[in-house]
Design an enzyme around this catalytic site. Structure first.
Site, PDB file in Angstrom:
ATOM      1  N   LYS B  84      41.777  51.227  46.276  1.00  0.00           N
ATOM      2  CA  LYS B  84      40.738  52.132  46.761  1.00  0.00           C
ATOM      3  C   LYS B  84      41.220  53.577  46.909  1.00  0.00           C
ATOM      4  CE  LYS B  84      37.261  49.249  47.462  1.00  0.00           C
ATOM      5  NZ  LYS B  84      36.030  49.413  46.636  1.00  0.00           N
ATOM      6  N   GLU B 106      30.706  54.636  52.982  1.00  0.00           N
ATOM      7  CA  GLU B 106      30.234  53.331  53.407  1.00  0.00           C
ATOM      8  C   GLU B 106      31.411  52.369  53.316  1.00  0.00           C
ATOM      9  OE1 GLU B 106      30.083  54.384  50.375  1.00  0.00           O
ATOM     10  OE2 GLU B 106      31.002  52.707  49.323  1.00  0.00           O
ATOM     11  N   SER B 372      44.353  43.773  42.739  1.00  0.00           N
ATOM     12  CA  SER B 372      43.751  45.016  43.242  1.00  0.00           C
ATOM     13  C   SER B 372      44.070  45.303  44.696  1.00  0.00           C
ATOM     14  CB  SER B 372      42.232  44.976  43.038  1.00  0.00           C
ATOM     15  OG  SER B 372      41.689  43.825  43.651  1.00  0.00           O
TER      16      SER B 372
END
Lengths: 278, 390
Positions: B84, B106, B372
């Site tokens: 991220k 969000e 990830s």
């Protein structure tokens, strides 16, 4: 002449009321619409409930959720429009919707059903002019006005592009933000009305944040041809969920008070309106 | 192809009040992405602050078990514990170049919120994070983490009170405040230009992986696998391989099975619709209302997917598969024990697919799995499940 054109030709400014179909229930919803019409709403905007109404503030969002919980479907909304049409044959009705409802049904079927139910216009709140290419011919084919939205942040170039496709009337968003009540109307409303007025002969109606009699008066005073009141009326429904008689009474009182904010244009073509009580 | 479109998908289905902000964002990003000063500063943050490049780890035990050569792209080792941060550092720096004074975001499970809070702290921008009320309770530790990093967490009590409602709330905030606020969207979803921007910032994963595997093996891999919720880690690793002769597989959340109503597989089990600003695949009912979704991995628990994935599905360039909660949970435990790497439950979906399909590759086959994120965030939840560490 369409019902929308006819209304704006004989009345200035007009008072537009907004309700979410199926809020708080499918049958009550017709009675709410009837009360609003009988109290003097000149044009009714009926929202099709949707799971993710991002353009709406908390009050209207909760109304969407109540309507969906009550099981309201687009079929029910078209049935409501037919009932309203029967009750008020000359009242212009505009469907307020999010695009996926239209897309999912198929554009042509959606506009055919809209026309068959007796609605006059459709406002698709999340379909900017850049994406509206396929919708325009479908609406035109079925004789449905596509009500366009212009925001305070819309550039002059985009205003032109939007107005080229607009019909019926133009919905001017009075503030940056979602629907909902505000204490004060922003100062730029007059500027926005003036700027758009230079570019179109279509009637201009102002909404988003109009919630008090003095707002209604202020919007009318800057030369708008209509005011749209949404959240303030939806809130009344919400505040009277267990008391339907009180709901109707409060709606009547509020609509009459807000209509009093409108100073009628004394132009010769405007017939005398019924007297409104304060 | 029209700007902002991926085949027929994508677009800008947003209220008029947002259009000027999207147009400004598209113009600024177009300019900033070509600015050498921006590239230099982003490069510094990615390398010196976030810890890029991340390793491409050859996994001997996994390779022996699966009968092919298996590499993990280690986004779990990036600062913050997941991919991220590639996107949040890029967008936060872009917001600085745009003169914005506030970031909003969000978050579902909290990973993107934490990554935004990290980027905001590093770059000196205040951060407010919208998070569904249900998620703030399920992920209380990440709420604390965000607050510790100086962000304000705003619980969202509308709708299903989860990720999609947090996105709605953030969009509403942005509609009202776009002049001074940048909405730092966390996945390759939403209206143009977000899918494009997020893909650009995440493509560093695939660029590194492609170079690393060429250095190690002297050839490209046979297959690259990544999990797909909104799809940002997948598009990041896939994009640099799209024109190569490499099989690409996206793995969606099969939840309790695609034949139930409890999954998050919009590409495998949904239909085409408009949702949160873009035309893509969507889990919806016959009237077009978004459906509630389910996955054991909060990051995959979403009714829609990025529009570029929709195009890649239709063209057949990427194959999309689904694995169930049970398969993902098995892979979570398996990778922890076999390689000493605890994967995020999201990433465990990609590992689970590899466990199912690697046999087809043969012992010279090369498989790259995008790991990830790391699974520390999921440990407490798994400990409470029947079976615990077993």
């Amino acid at each position: 002449m369409s019902r929308i054109d006819g209304l704006f030709a004989r009345k200035n400014p007009v008072f537009i009321g907004f309700t979410v179909a199926g809020d708080p229930g499918i049958e009550t919803s017709f009675r709410v619409a009837k009360t609003m019409i009988d109290a003097g709403v000149d044009l009714l905007e009926i929202a099709i409930p949707y799971s993710d109404p991002v353009a709406d503030g908390p009050v209207i969002e909760r109304a969407h959720a109540r309507a969906l919980r009550a099981g309201t479907t687009p079929d029910d909304v078209f049935a409501l429009v037919r009932q309203v049409r029967e009750h008020a044959p000359d009242l212009p009705v505009v469907l307020f919707t999010y695009y996926n409802i239209v897309y999912r049904r198929g554009l042509d079927r959606f506009f055919a059903e809209t026309a068959a139910a007796g609605a006059d216009g459709v406002l698709i709140v999340d379909l900017p002019v850049e994406e509206s290419g396929e919708v325009a011919p479908s609406a035109l084919r079925h004789g449905i006005d596509r009500i366009a939205l212009i925001a305070p942040t819309t550039s002059p170039e985009r205003q032109h592009a939007i107005l080229r496709e607009a019909s019926g009337f133009v919905y001017l968003i009075s503030l940056e933000g979602v629907t909902g009540e505000r204490d004060r109307l922003p100062l730029h409303v007059a500027g926005l009305v003036g700027a758009v007025r230079e570019k179109t002969d279509l009637p201009l109606a102002v909404g988003f944040g109009v919630s008090r009699p003095e707002h209604v008066g202020a919007v009318a005073a800057v030369g708008a041809n209509g005011v749209i009141v949404g959240s303030a009326l939806v809130r009344i429904v919400e505040e009277h969920l267990g008391d339907e008689a009180g709901m109707h009474e409060a709606l009547r009182t509020a609509i009459k008070a807000m209509r009093c904010g409108i100073v009628p244009d004394p132009g010769p073509d405007i017939p005398r309106r019924e007297r409104v009580e304060g | 192809m029209k700007a902002g479109r991926y085949g027929v998908y994508g677009g800008q289905y947003v209220p008029e009040t947002l259009m000027s902000a999207l147009i400004e964002l598209e113009e600024t990003y177009g300019r900033v992405s070509l600015d050498p000063e921006f590239s230099r500063r982003l490069g510094w943050y990615l390398h010196e602050y976030a810890g890029r490049e991340t390793p491409l780890t050859y996994c001997e035990n996994l390779s022996r078990d699966l009968g092919c050569r298996v590499y993990l792209k280690r986004e779990d080792l990036l600062h913050g514990g997941a991919h991220k941060l590639n996107n949040t550092l890029g967008q936060a720096l872009m917001a600085k170049f745009m003169g914005k004074r506030r970031l909003i975001a969000e978050t579902g499970a909290g990973q993107h919120g934490v990554a935004t809070a990290i980027a905001g702290a590093a770059l000196g921008l205040p951060v407010e994070v919208y998070m569904g009320e249900v998620d703030t309770r399920r992920q209380a530790l990440n709420v604390f983490r965000m607050e510790l990093l100086g962000a304000r967490v705003i619980p969202v009590a509308s709708g299903t009170r989860t990720l999609k409602d947090a996105i709605n709330a953030a969009m509403r905030d942005w509609v009202a405040n776009s002049r001074d606020t940048h909405y730092l969207l966390g996945s390759c979803v939403g209206p143009h230009p977000f899918p494009w921007i997020v893909r650009d910032f995440q493509s560093v994963i695939g660029e590194e992986a492609r170079r690393q595997v060429l250095e190690r093996e002297g050839r490209l891999p046979d297959t690259v696998v990544a999990c797909v919720g909104g799809g940002s880690n997948a598009i990041g690793i896939f994009y640099p391989f799209v024109n190569d002769d490499v099989a690409l597989v996206g793995v969606e959340a099969g939840g309790e099975g695609l034949d139930t109503a409890h999954h998050g597989a919009s590409l495998s089990g949904g239909s085409v619709g408009v949702f949160q600003g873009a035309l893509s695949y969507l889990l919806q009912d016959g009237d077009g209302q978004a459906l509630e979704t389910h996955s054991i991995a909060a990051g995959l628990d979403h009714p829609s997917v990025g529009p570029e994935h929709a195009m890649l599905k239709d063209s057949g360039r990427v194959r999309y598969e689904a694995v169930t909660d049970a398969e993902a949970l098995h892979a979570f435990r398996y990778l922890s024990r076999t390689e000493g790497i605890i994967p995020a439950l999201e990433s465990a979906h990609a590992v689970a697919y590899a466990l199912r399909a690697a046999g087809d590759l043969g012992e010279d086959g090369i498989l790259v799995i995008n790991l990830s994120g790391r699974g520390d965030k999921d440990v407490a939840e798994v400990a409470n499940l029947p079976g615990g560490a077993a």
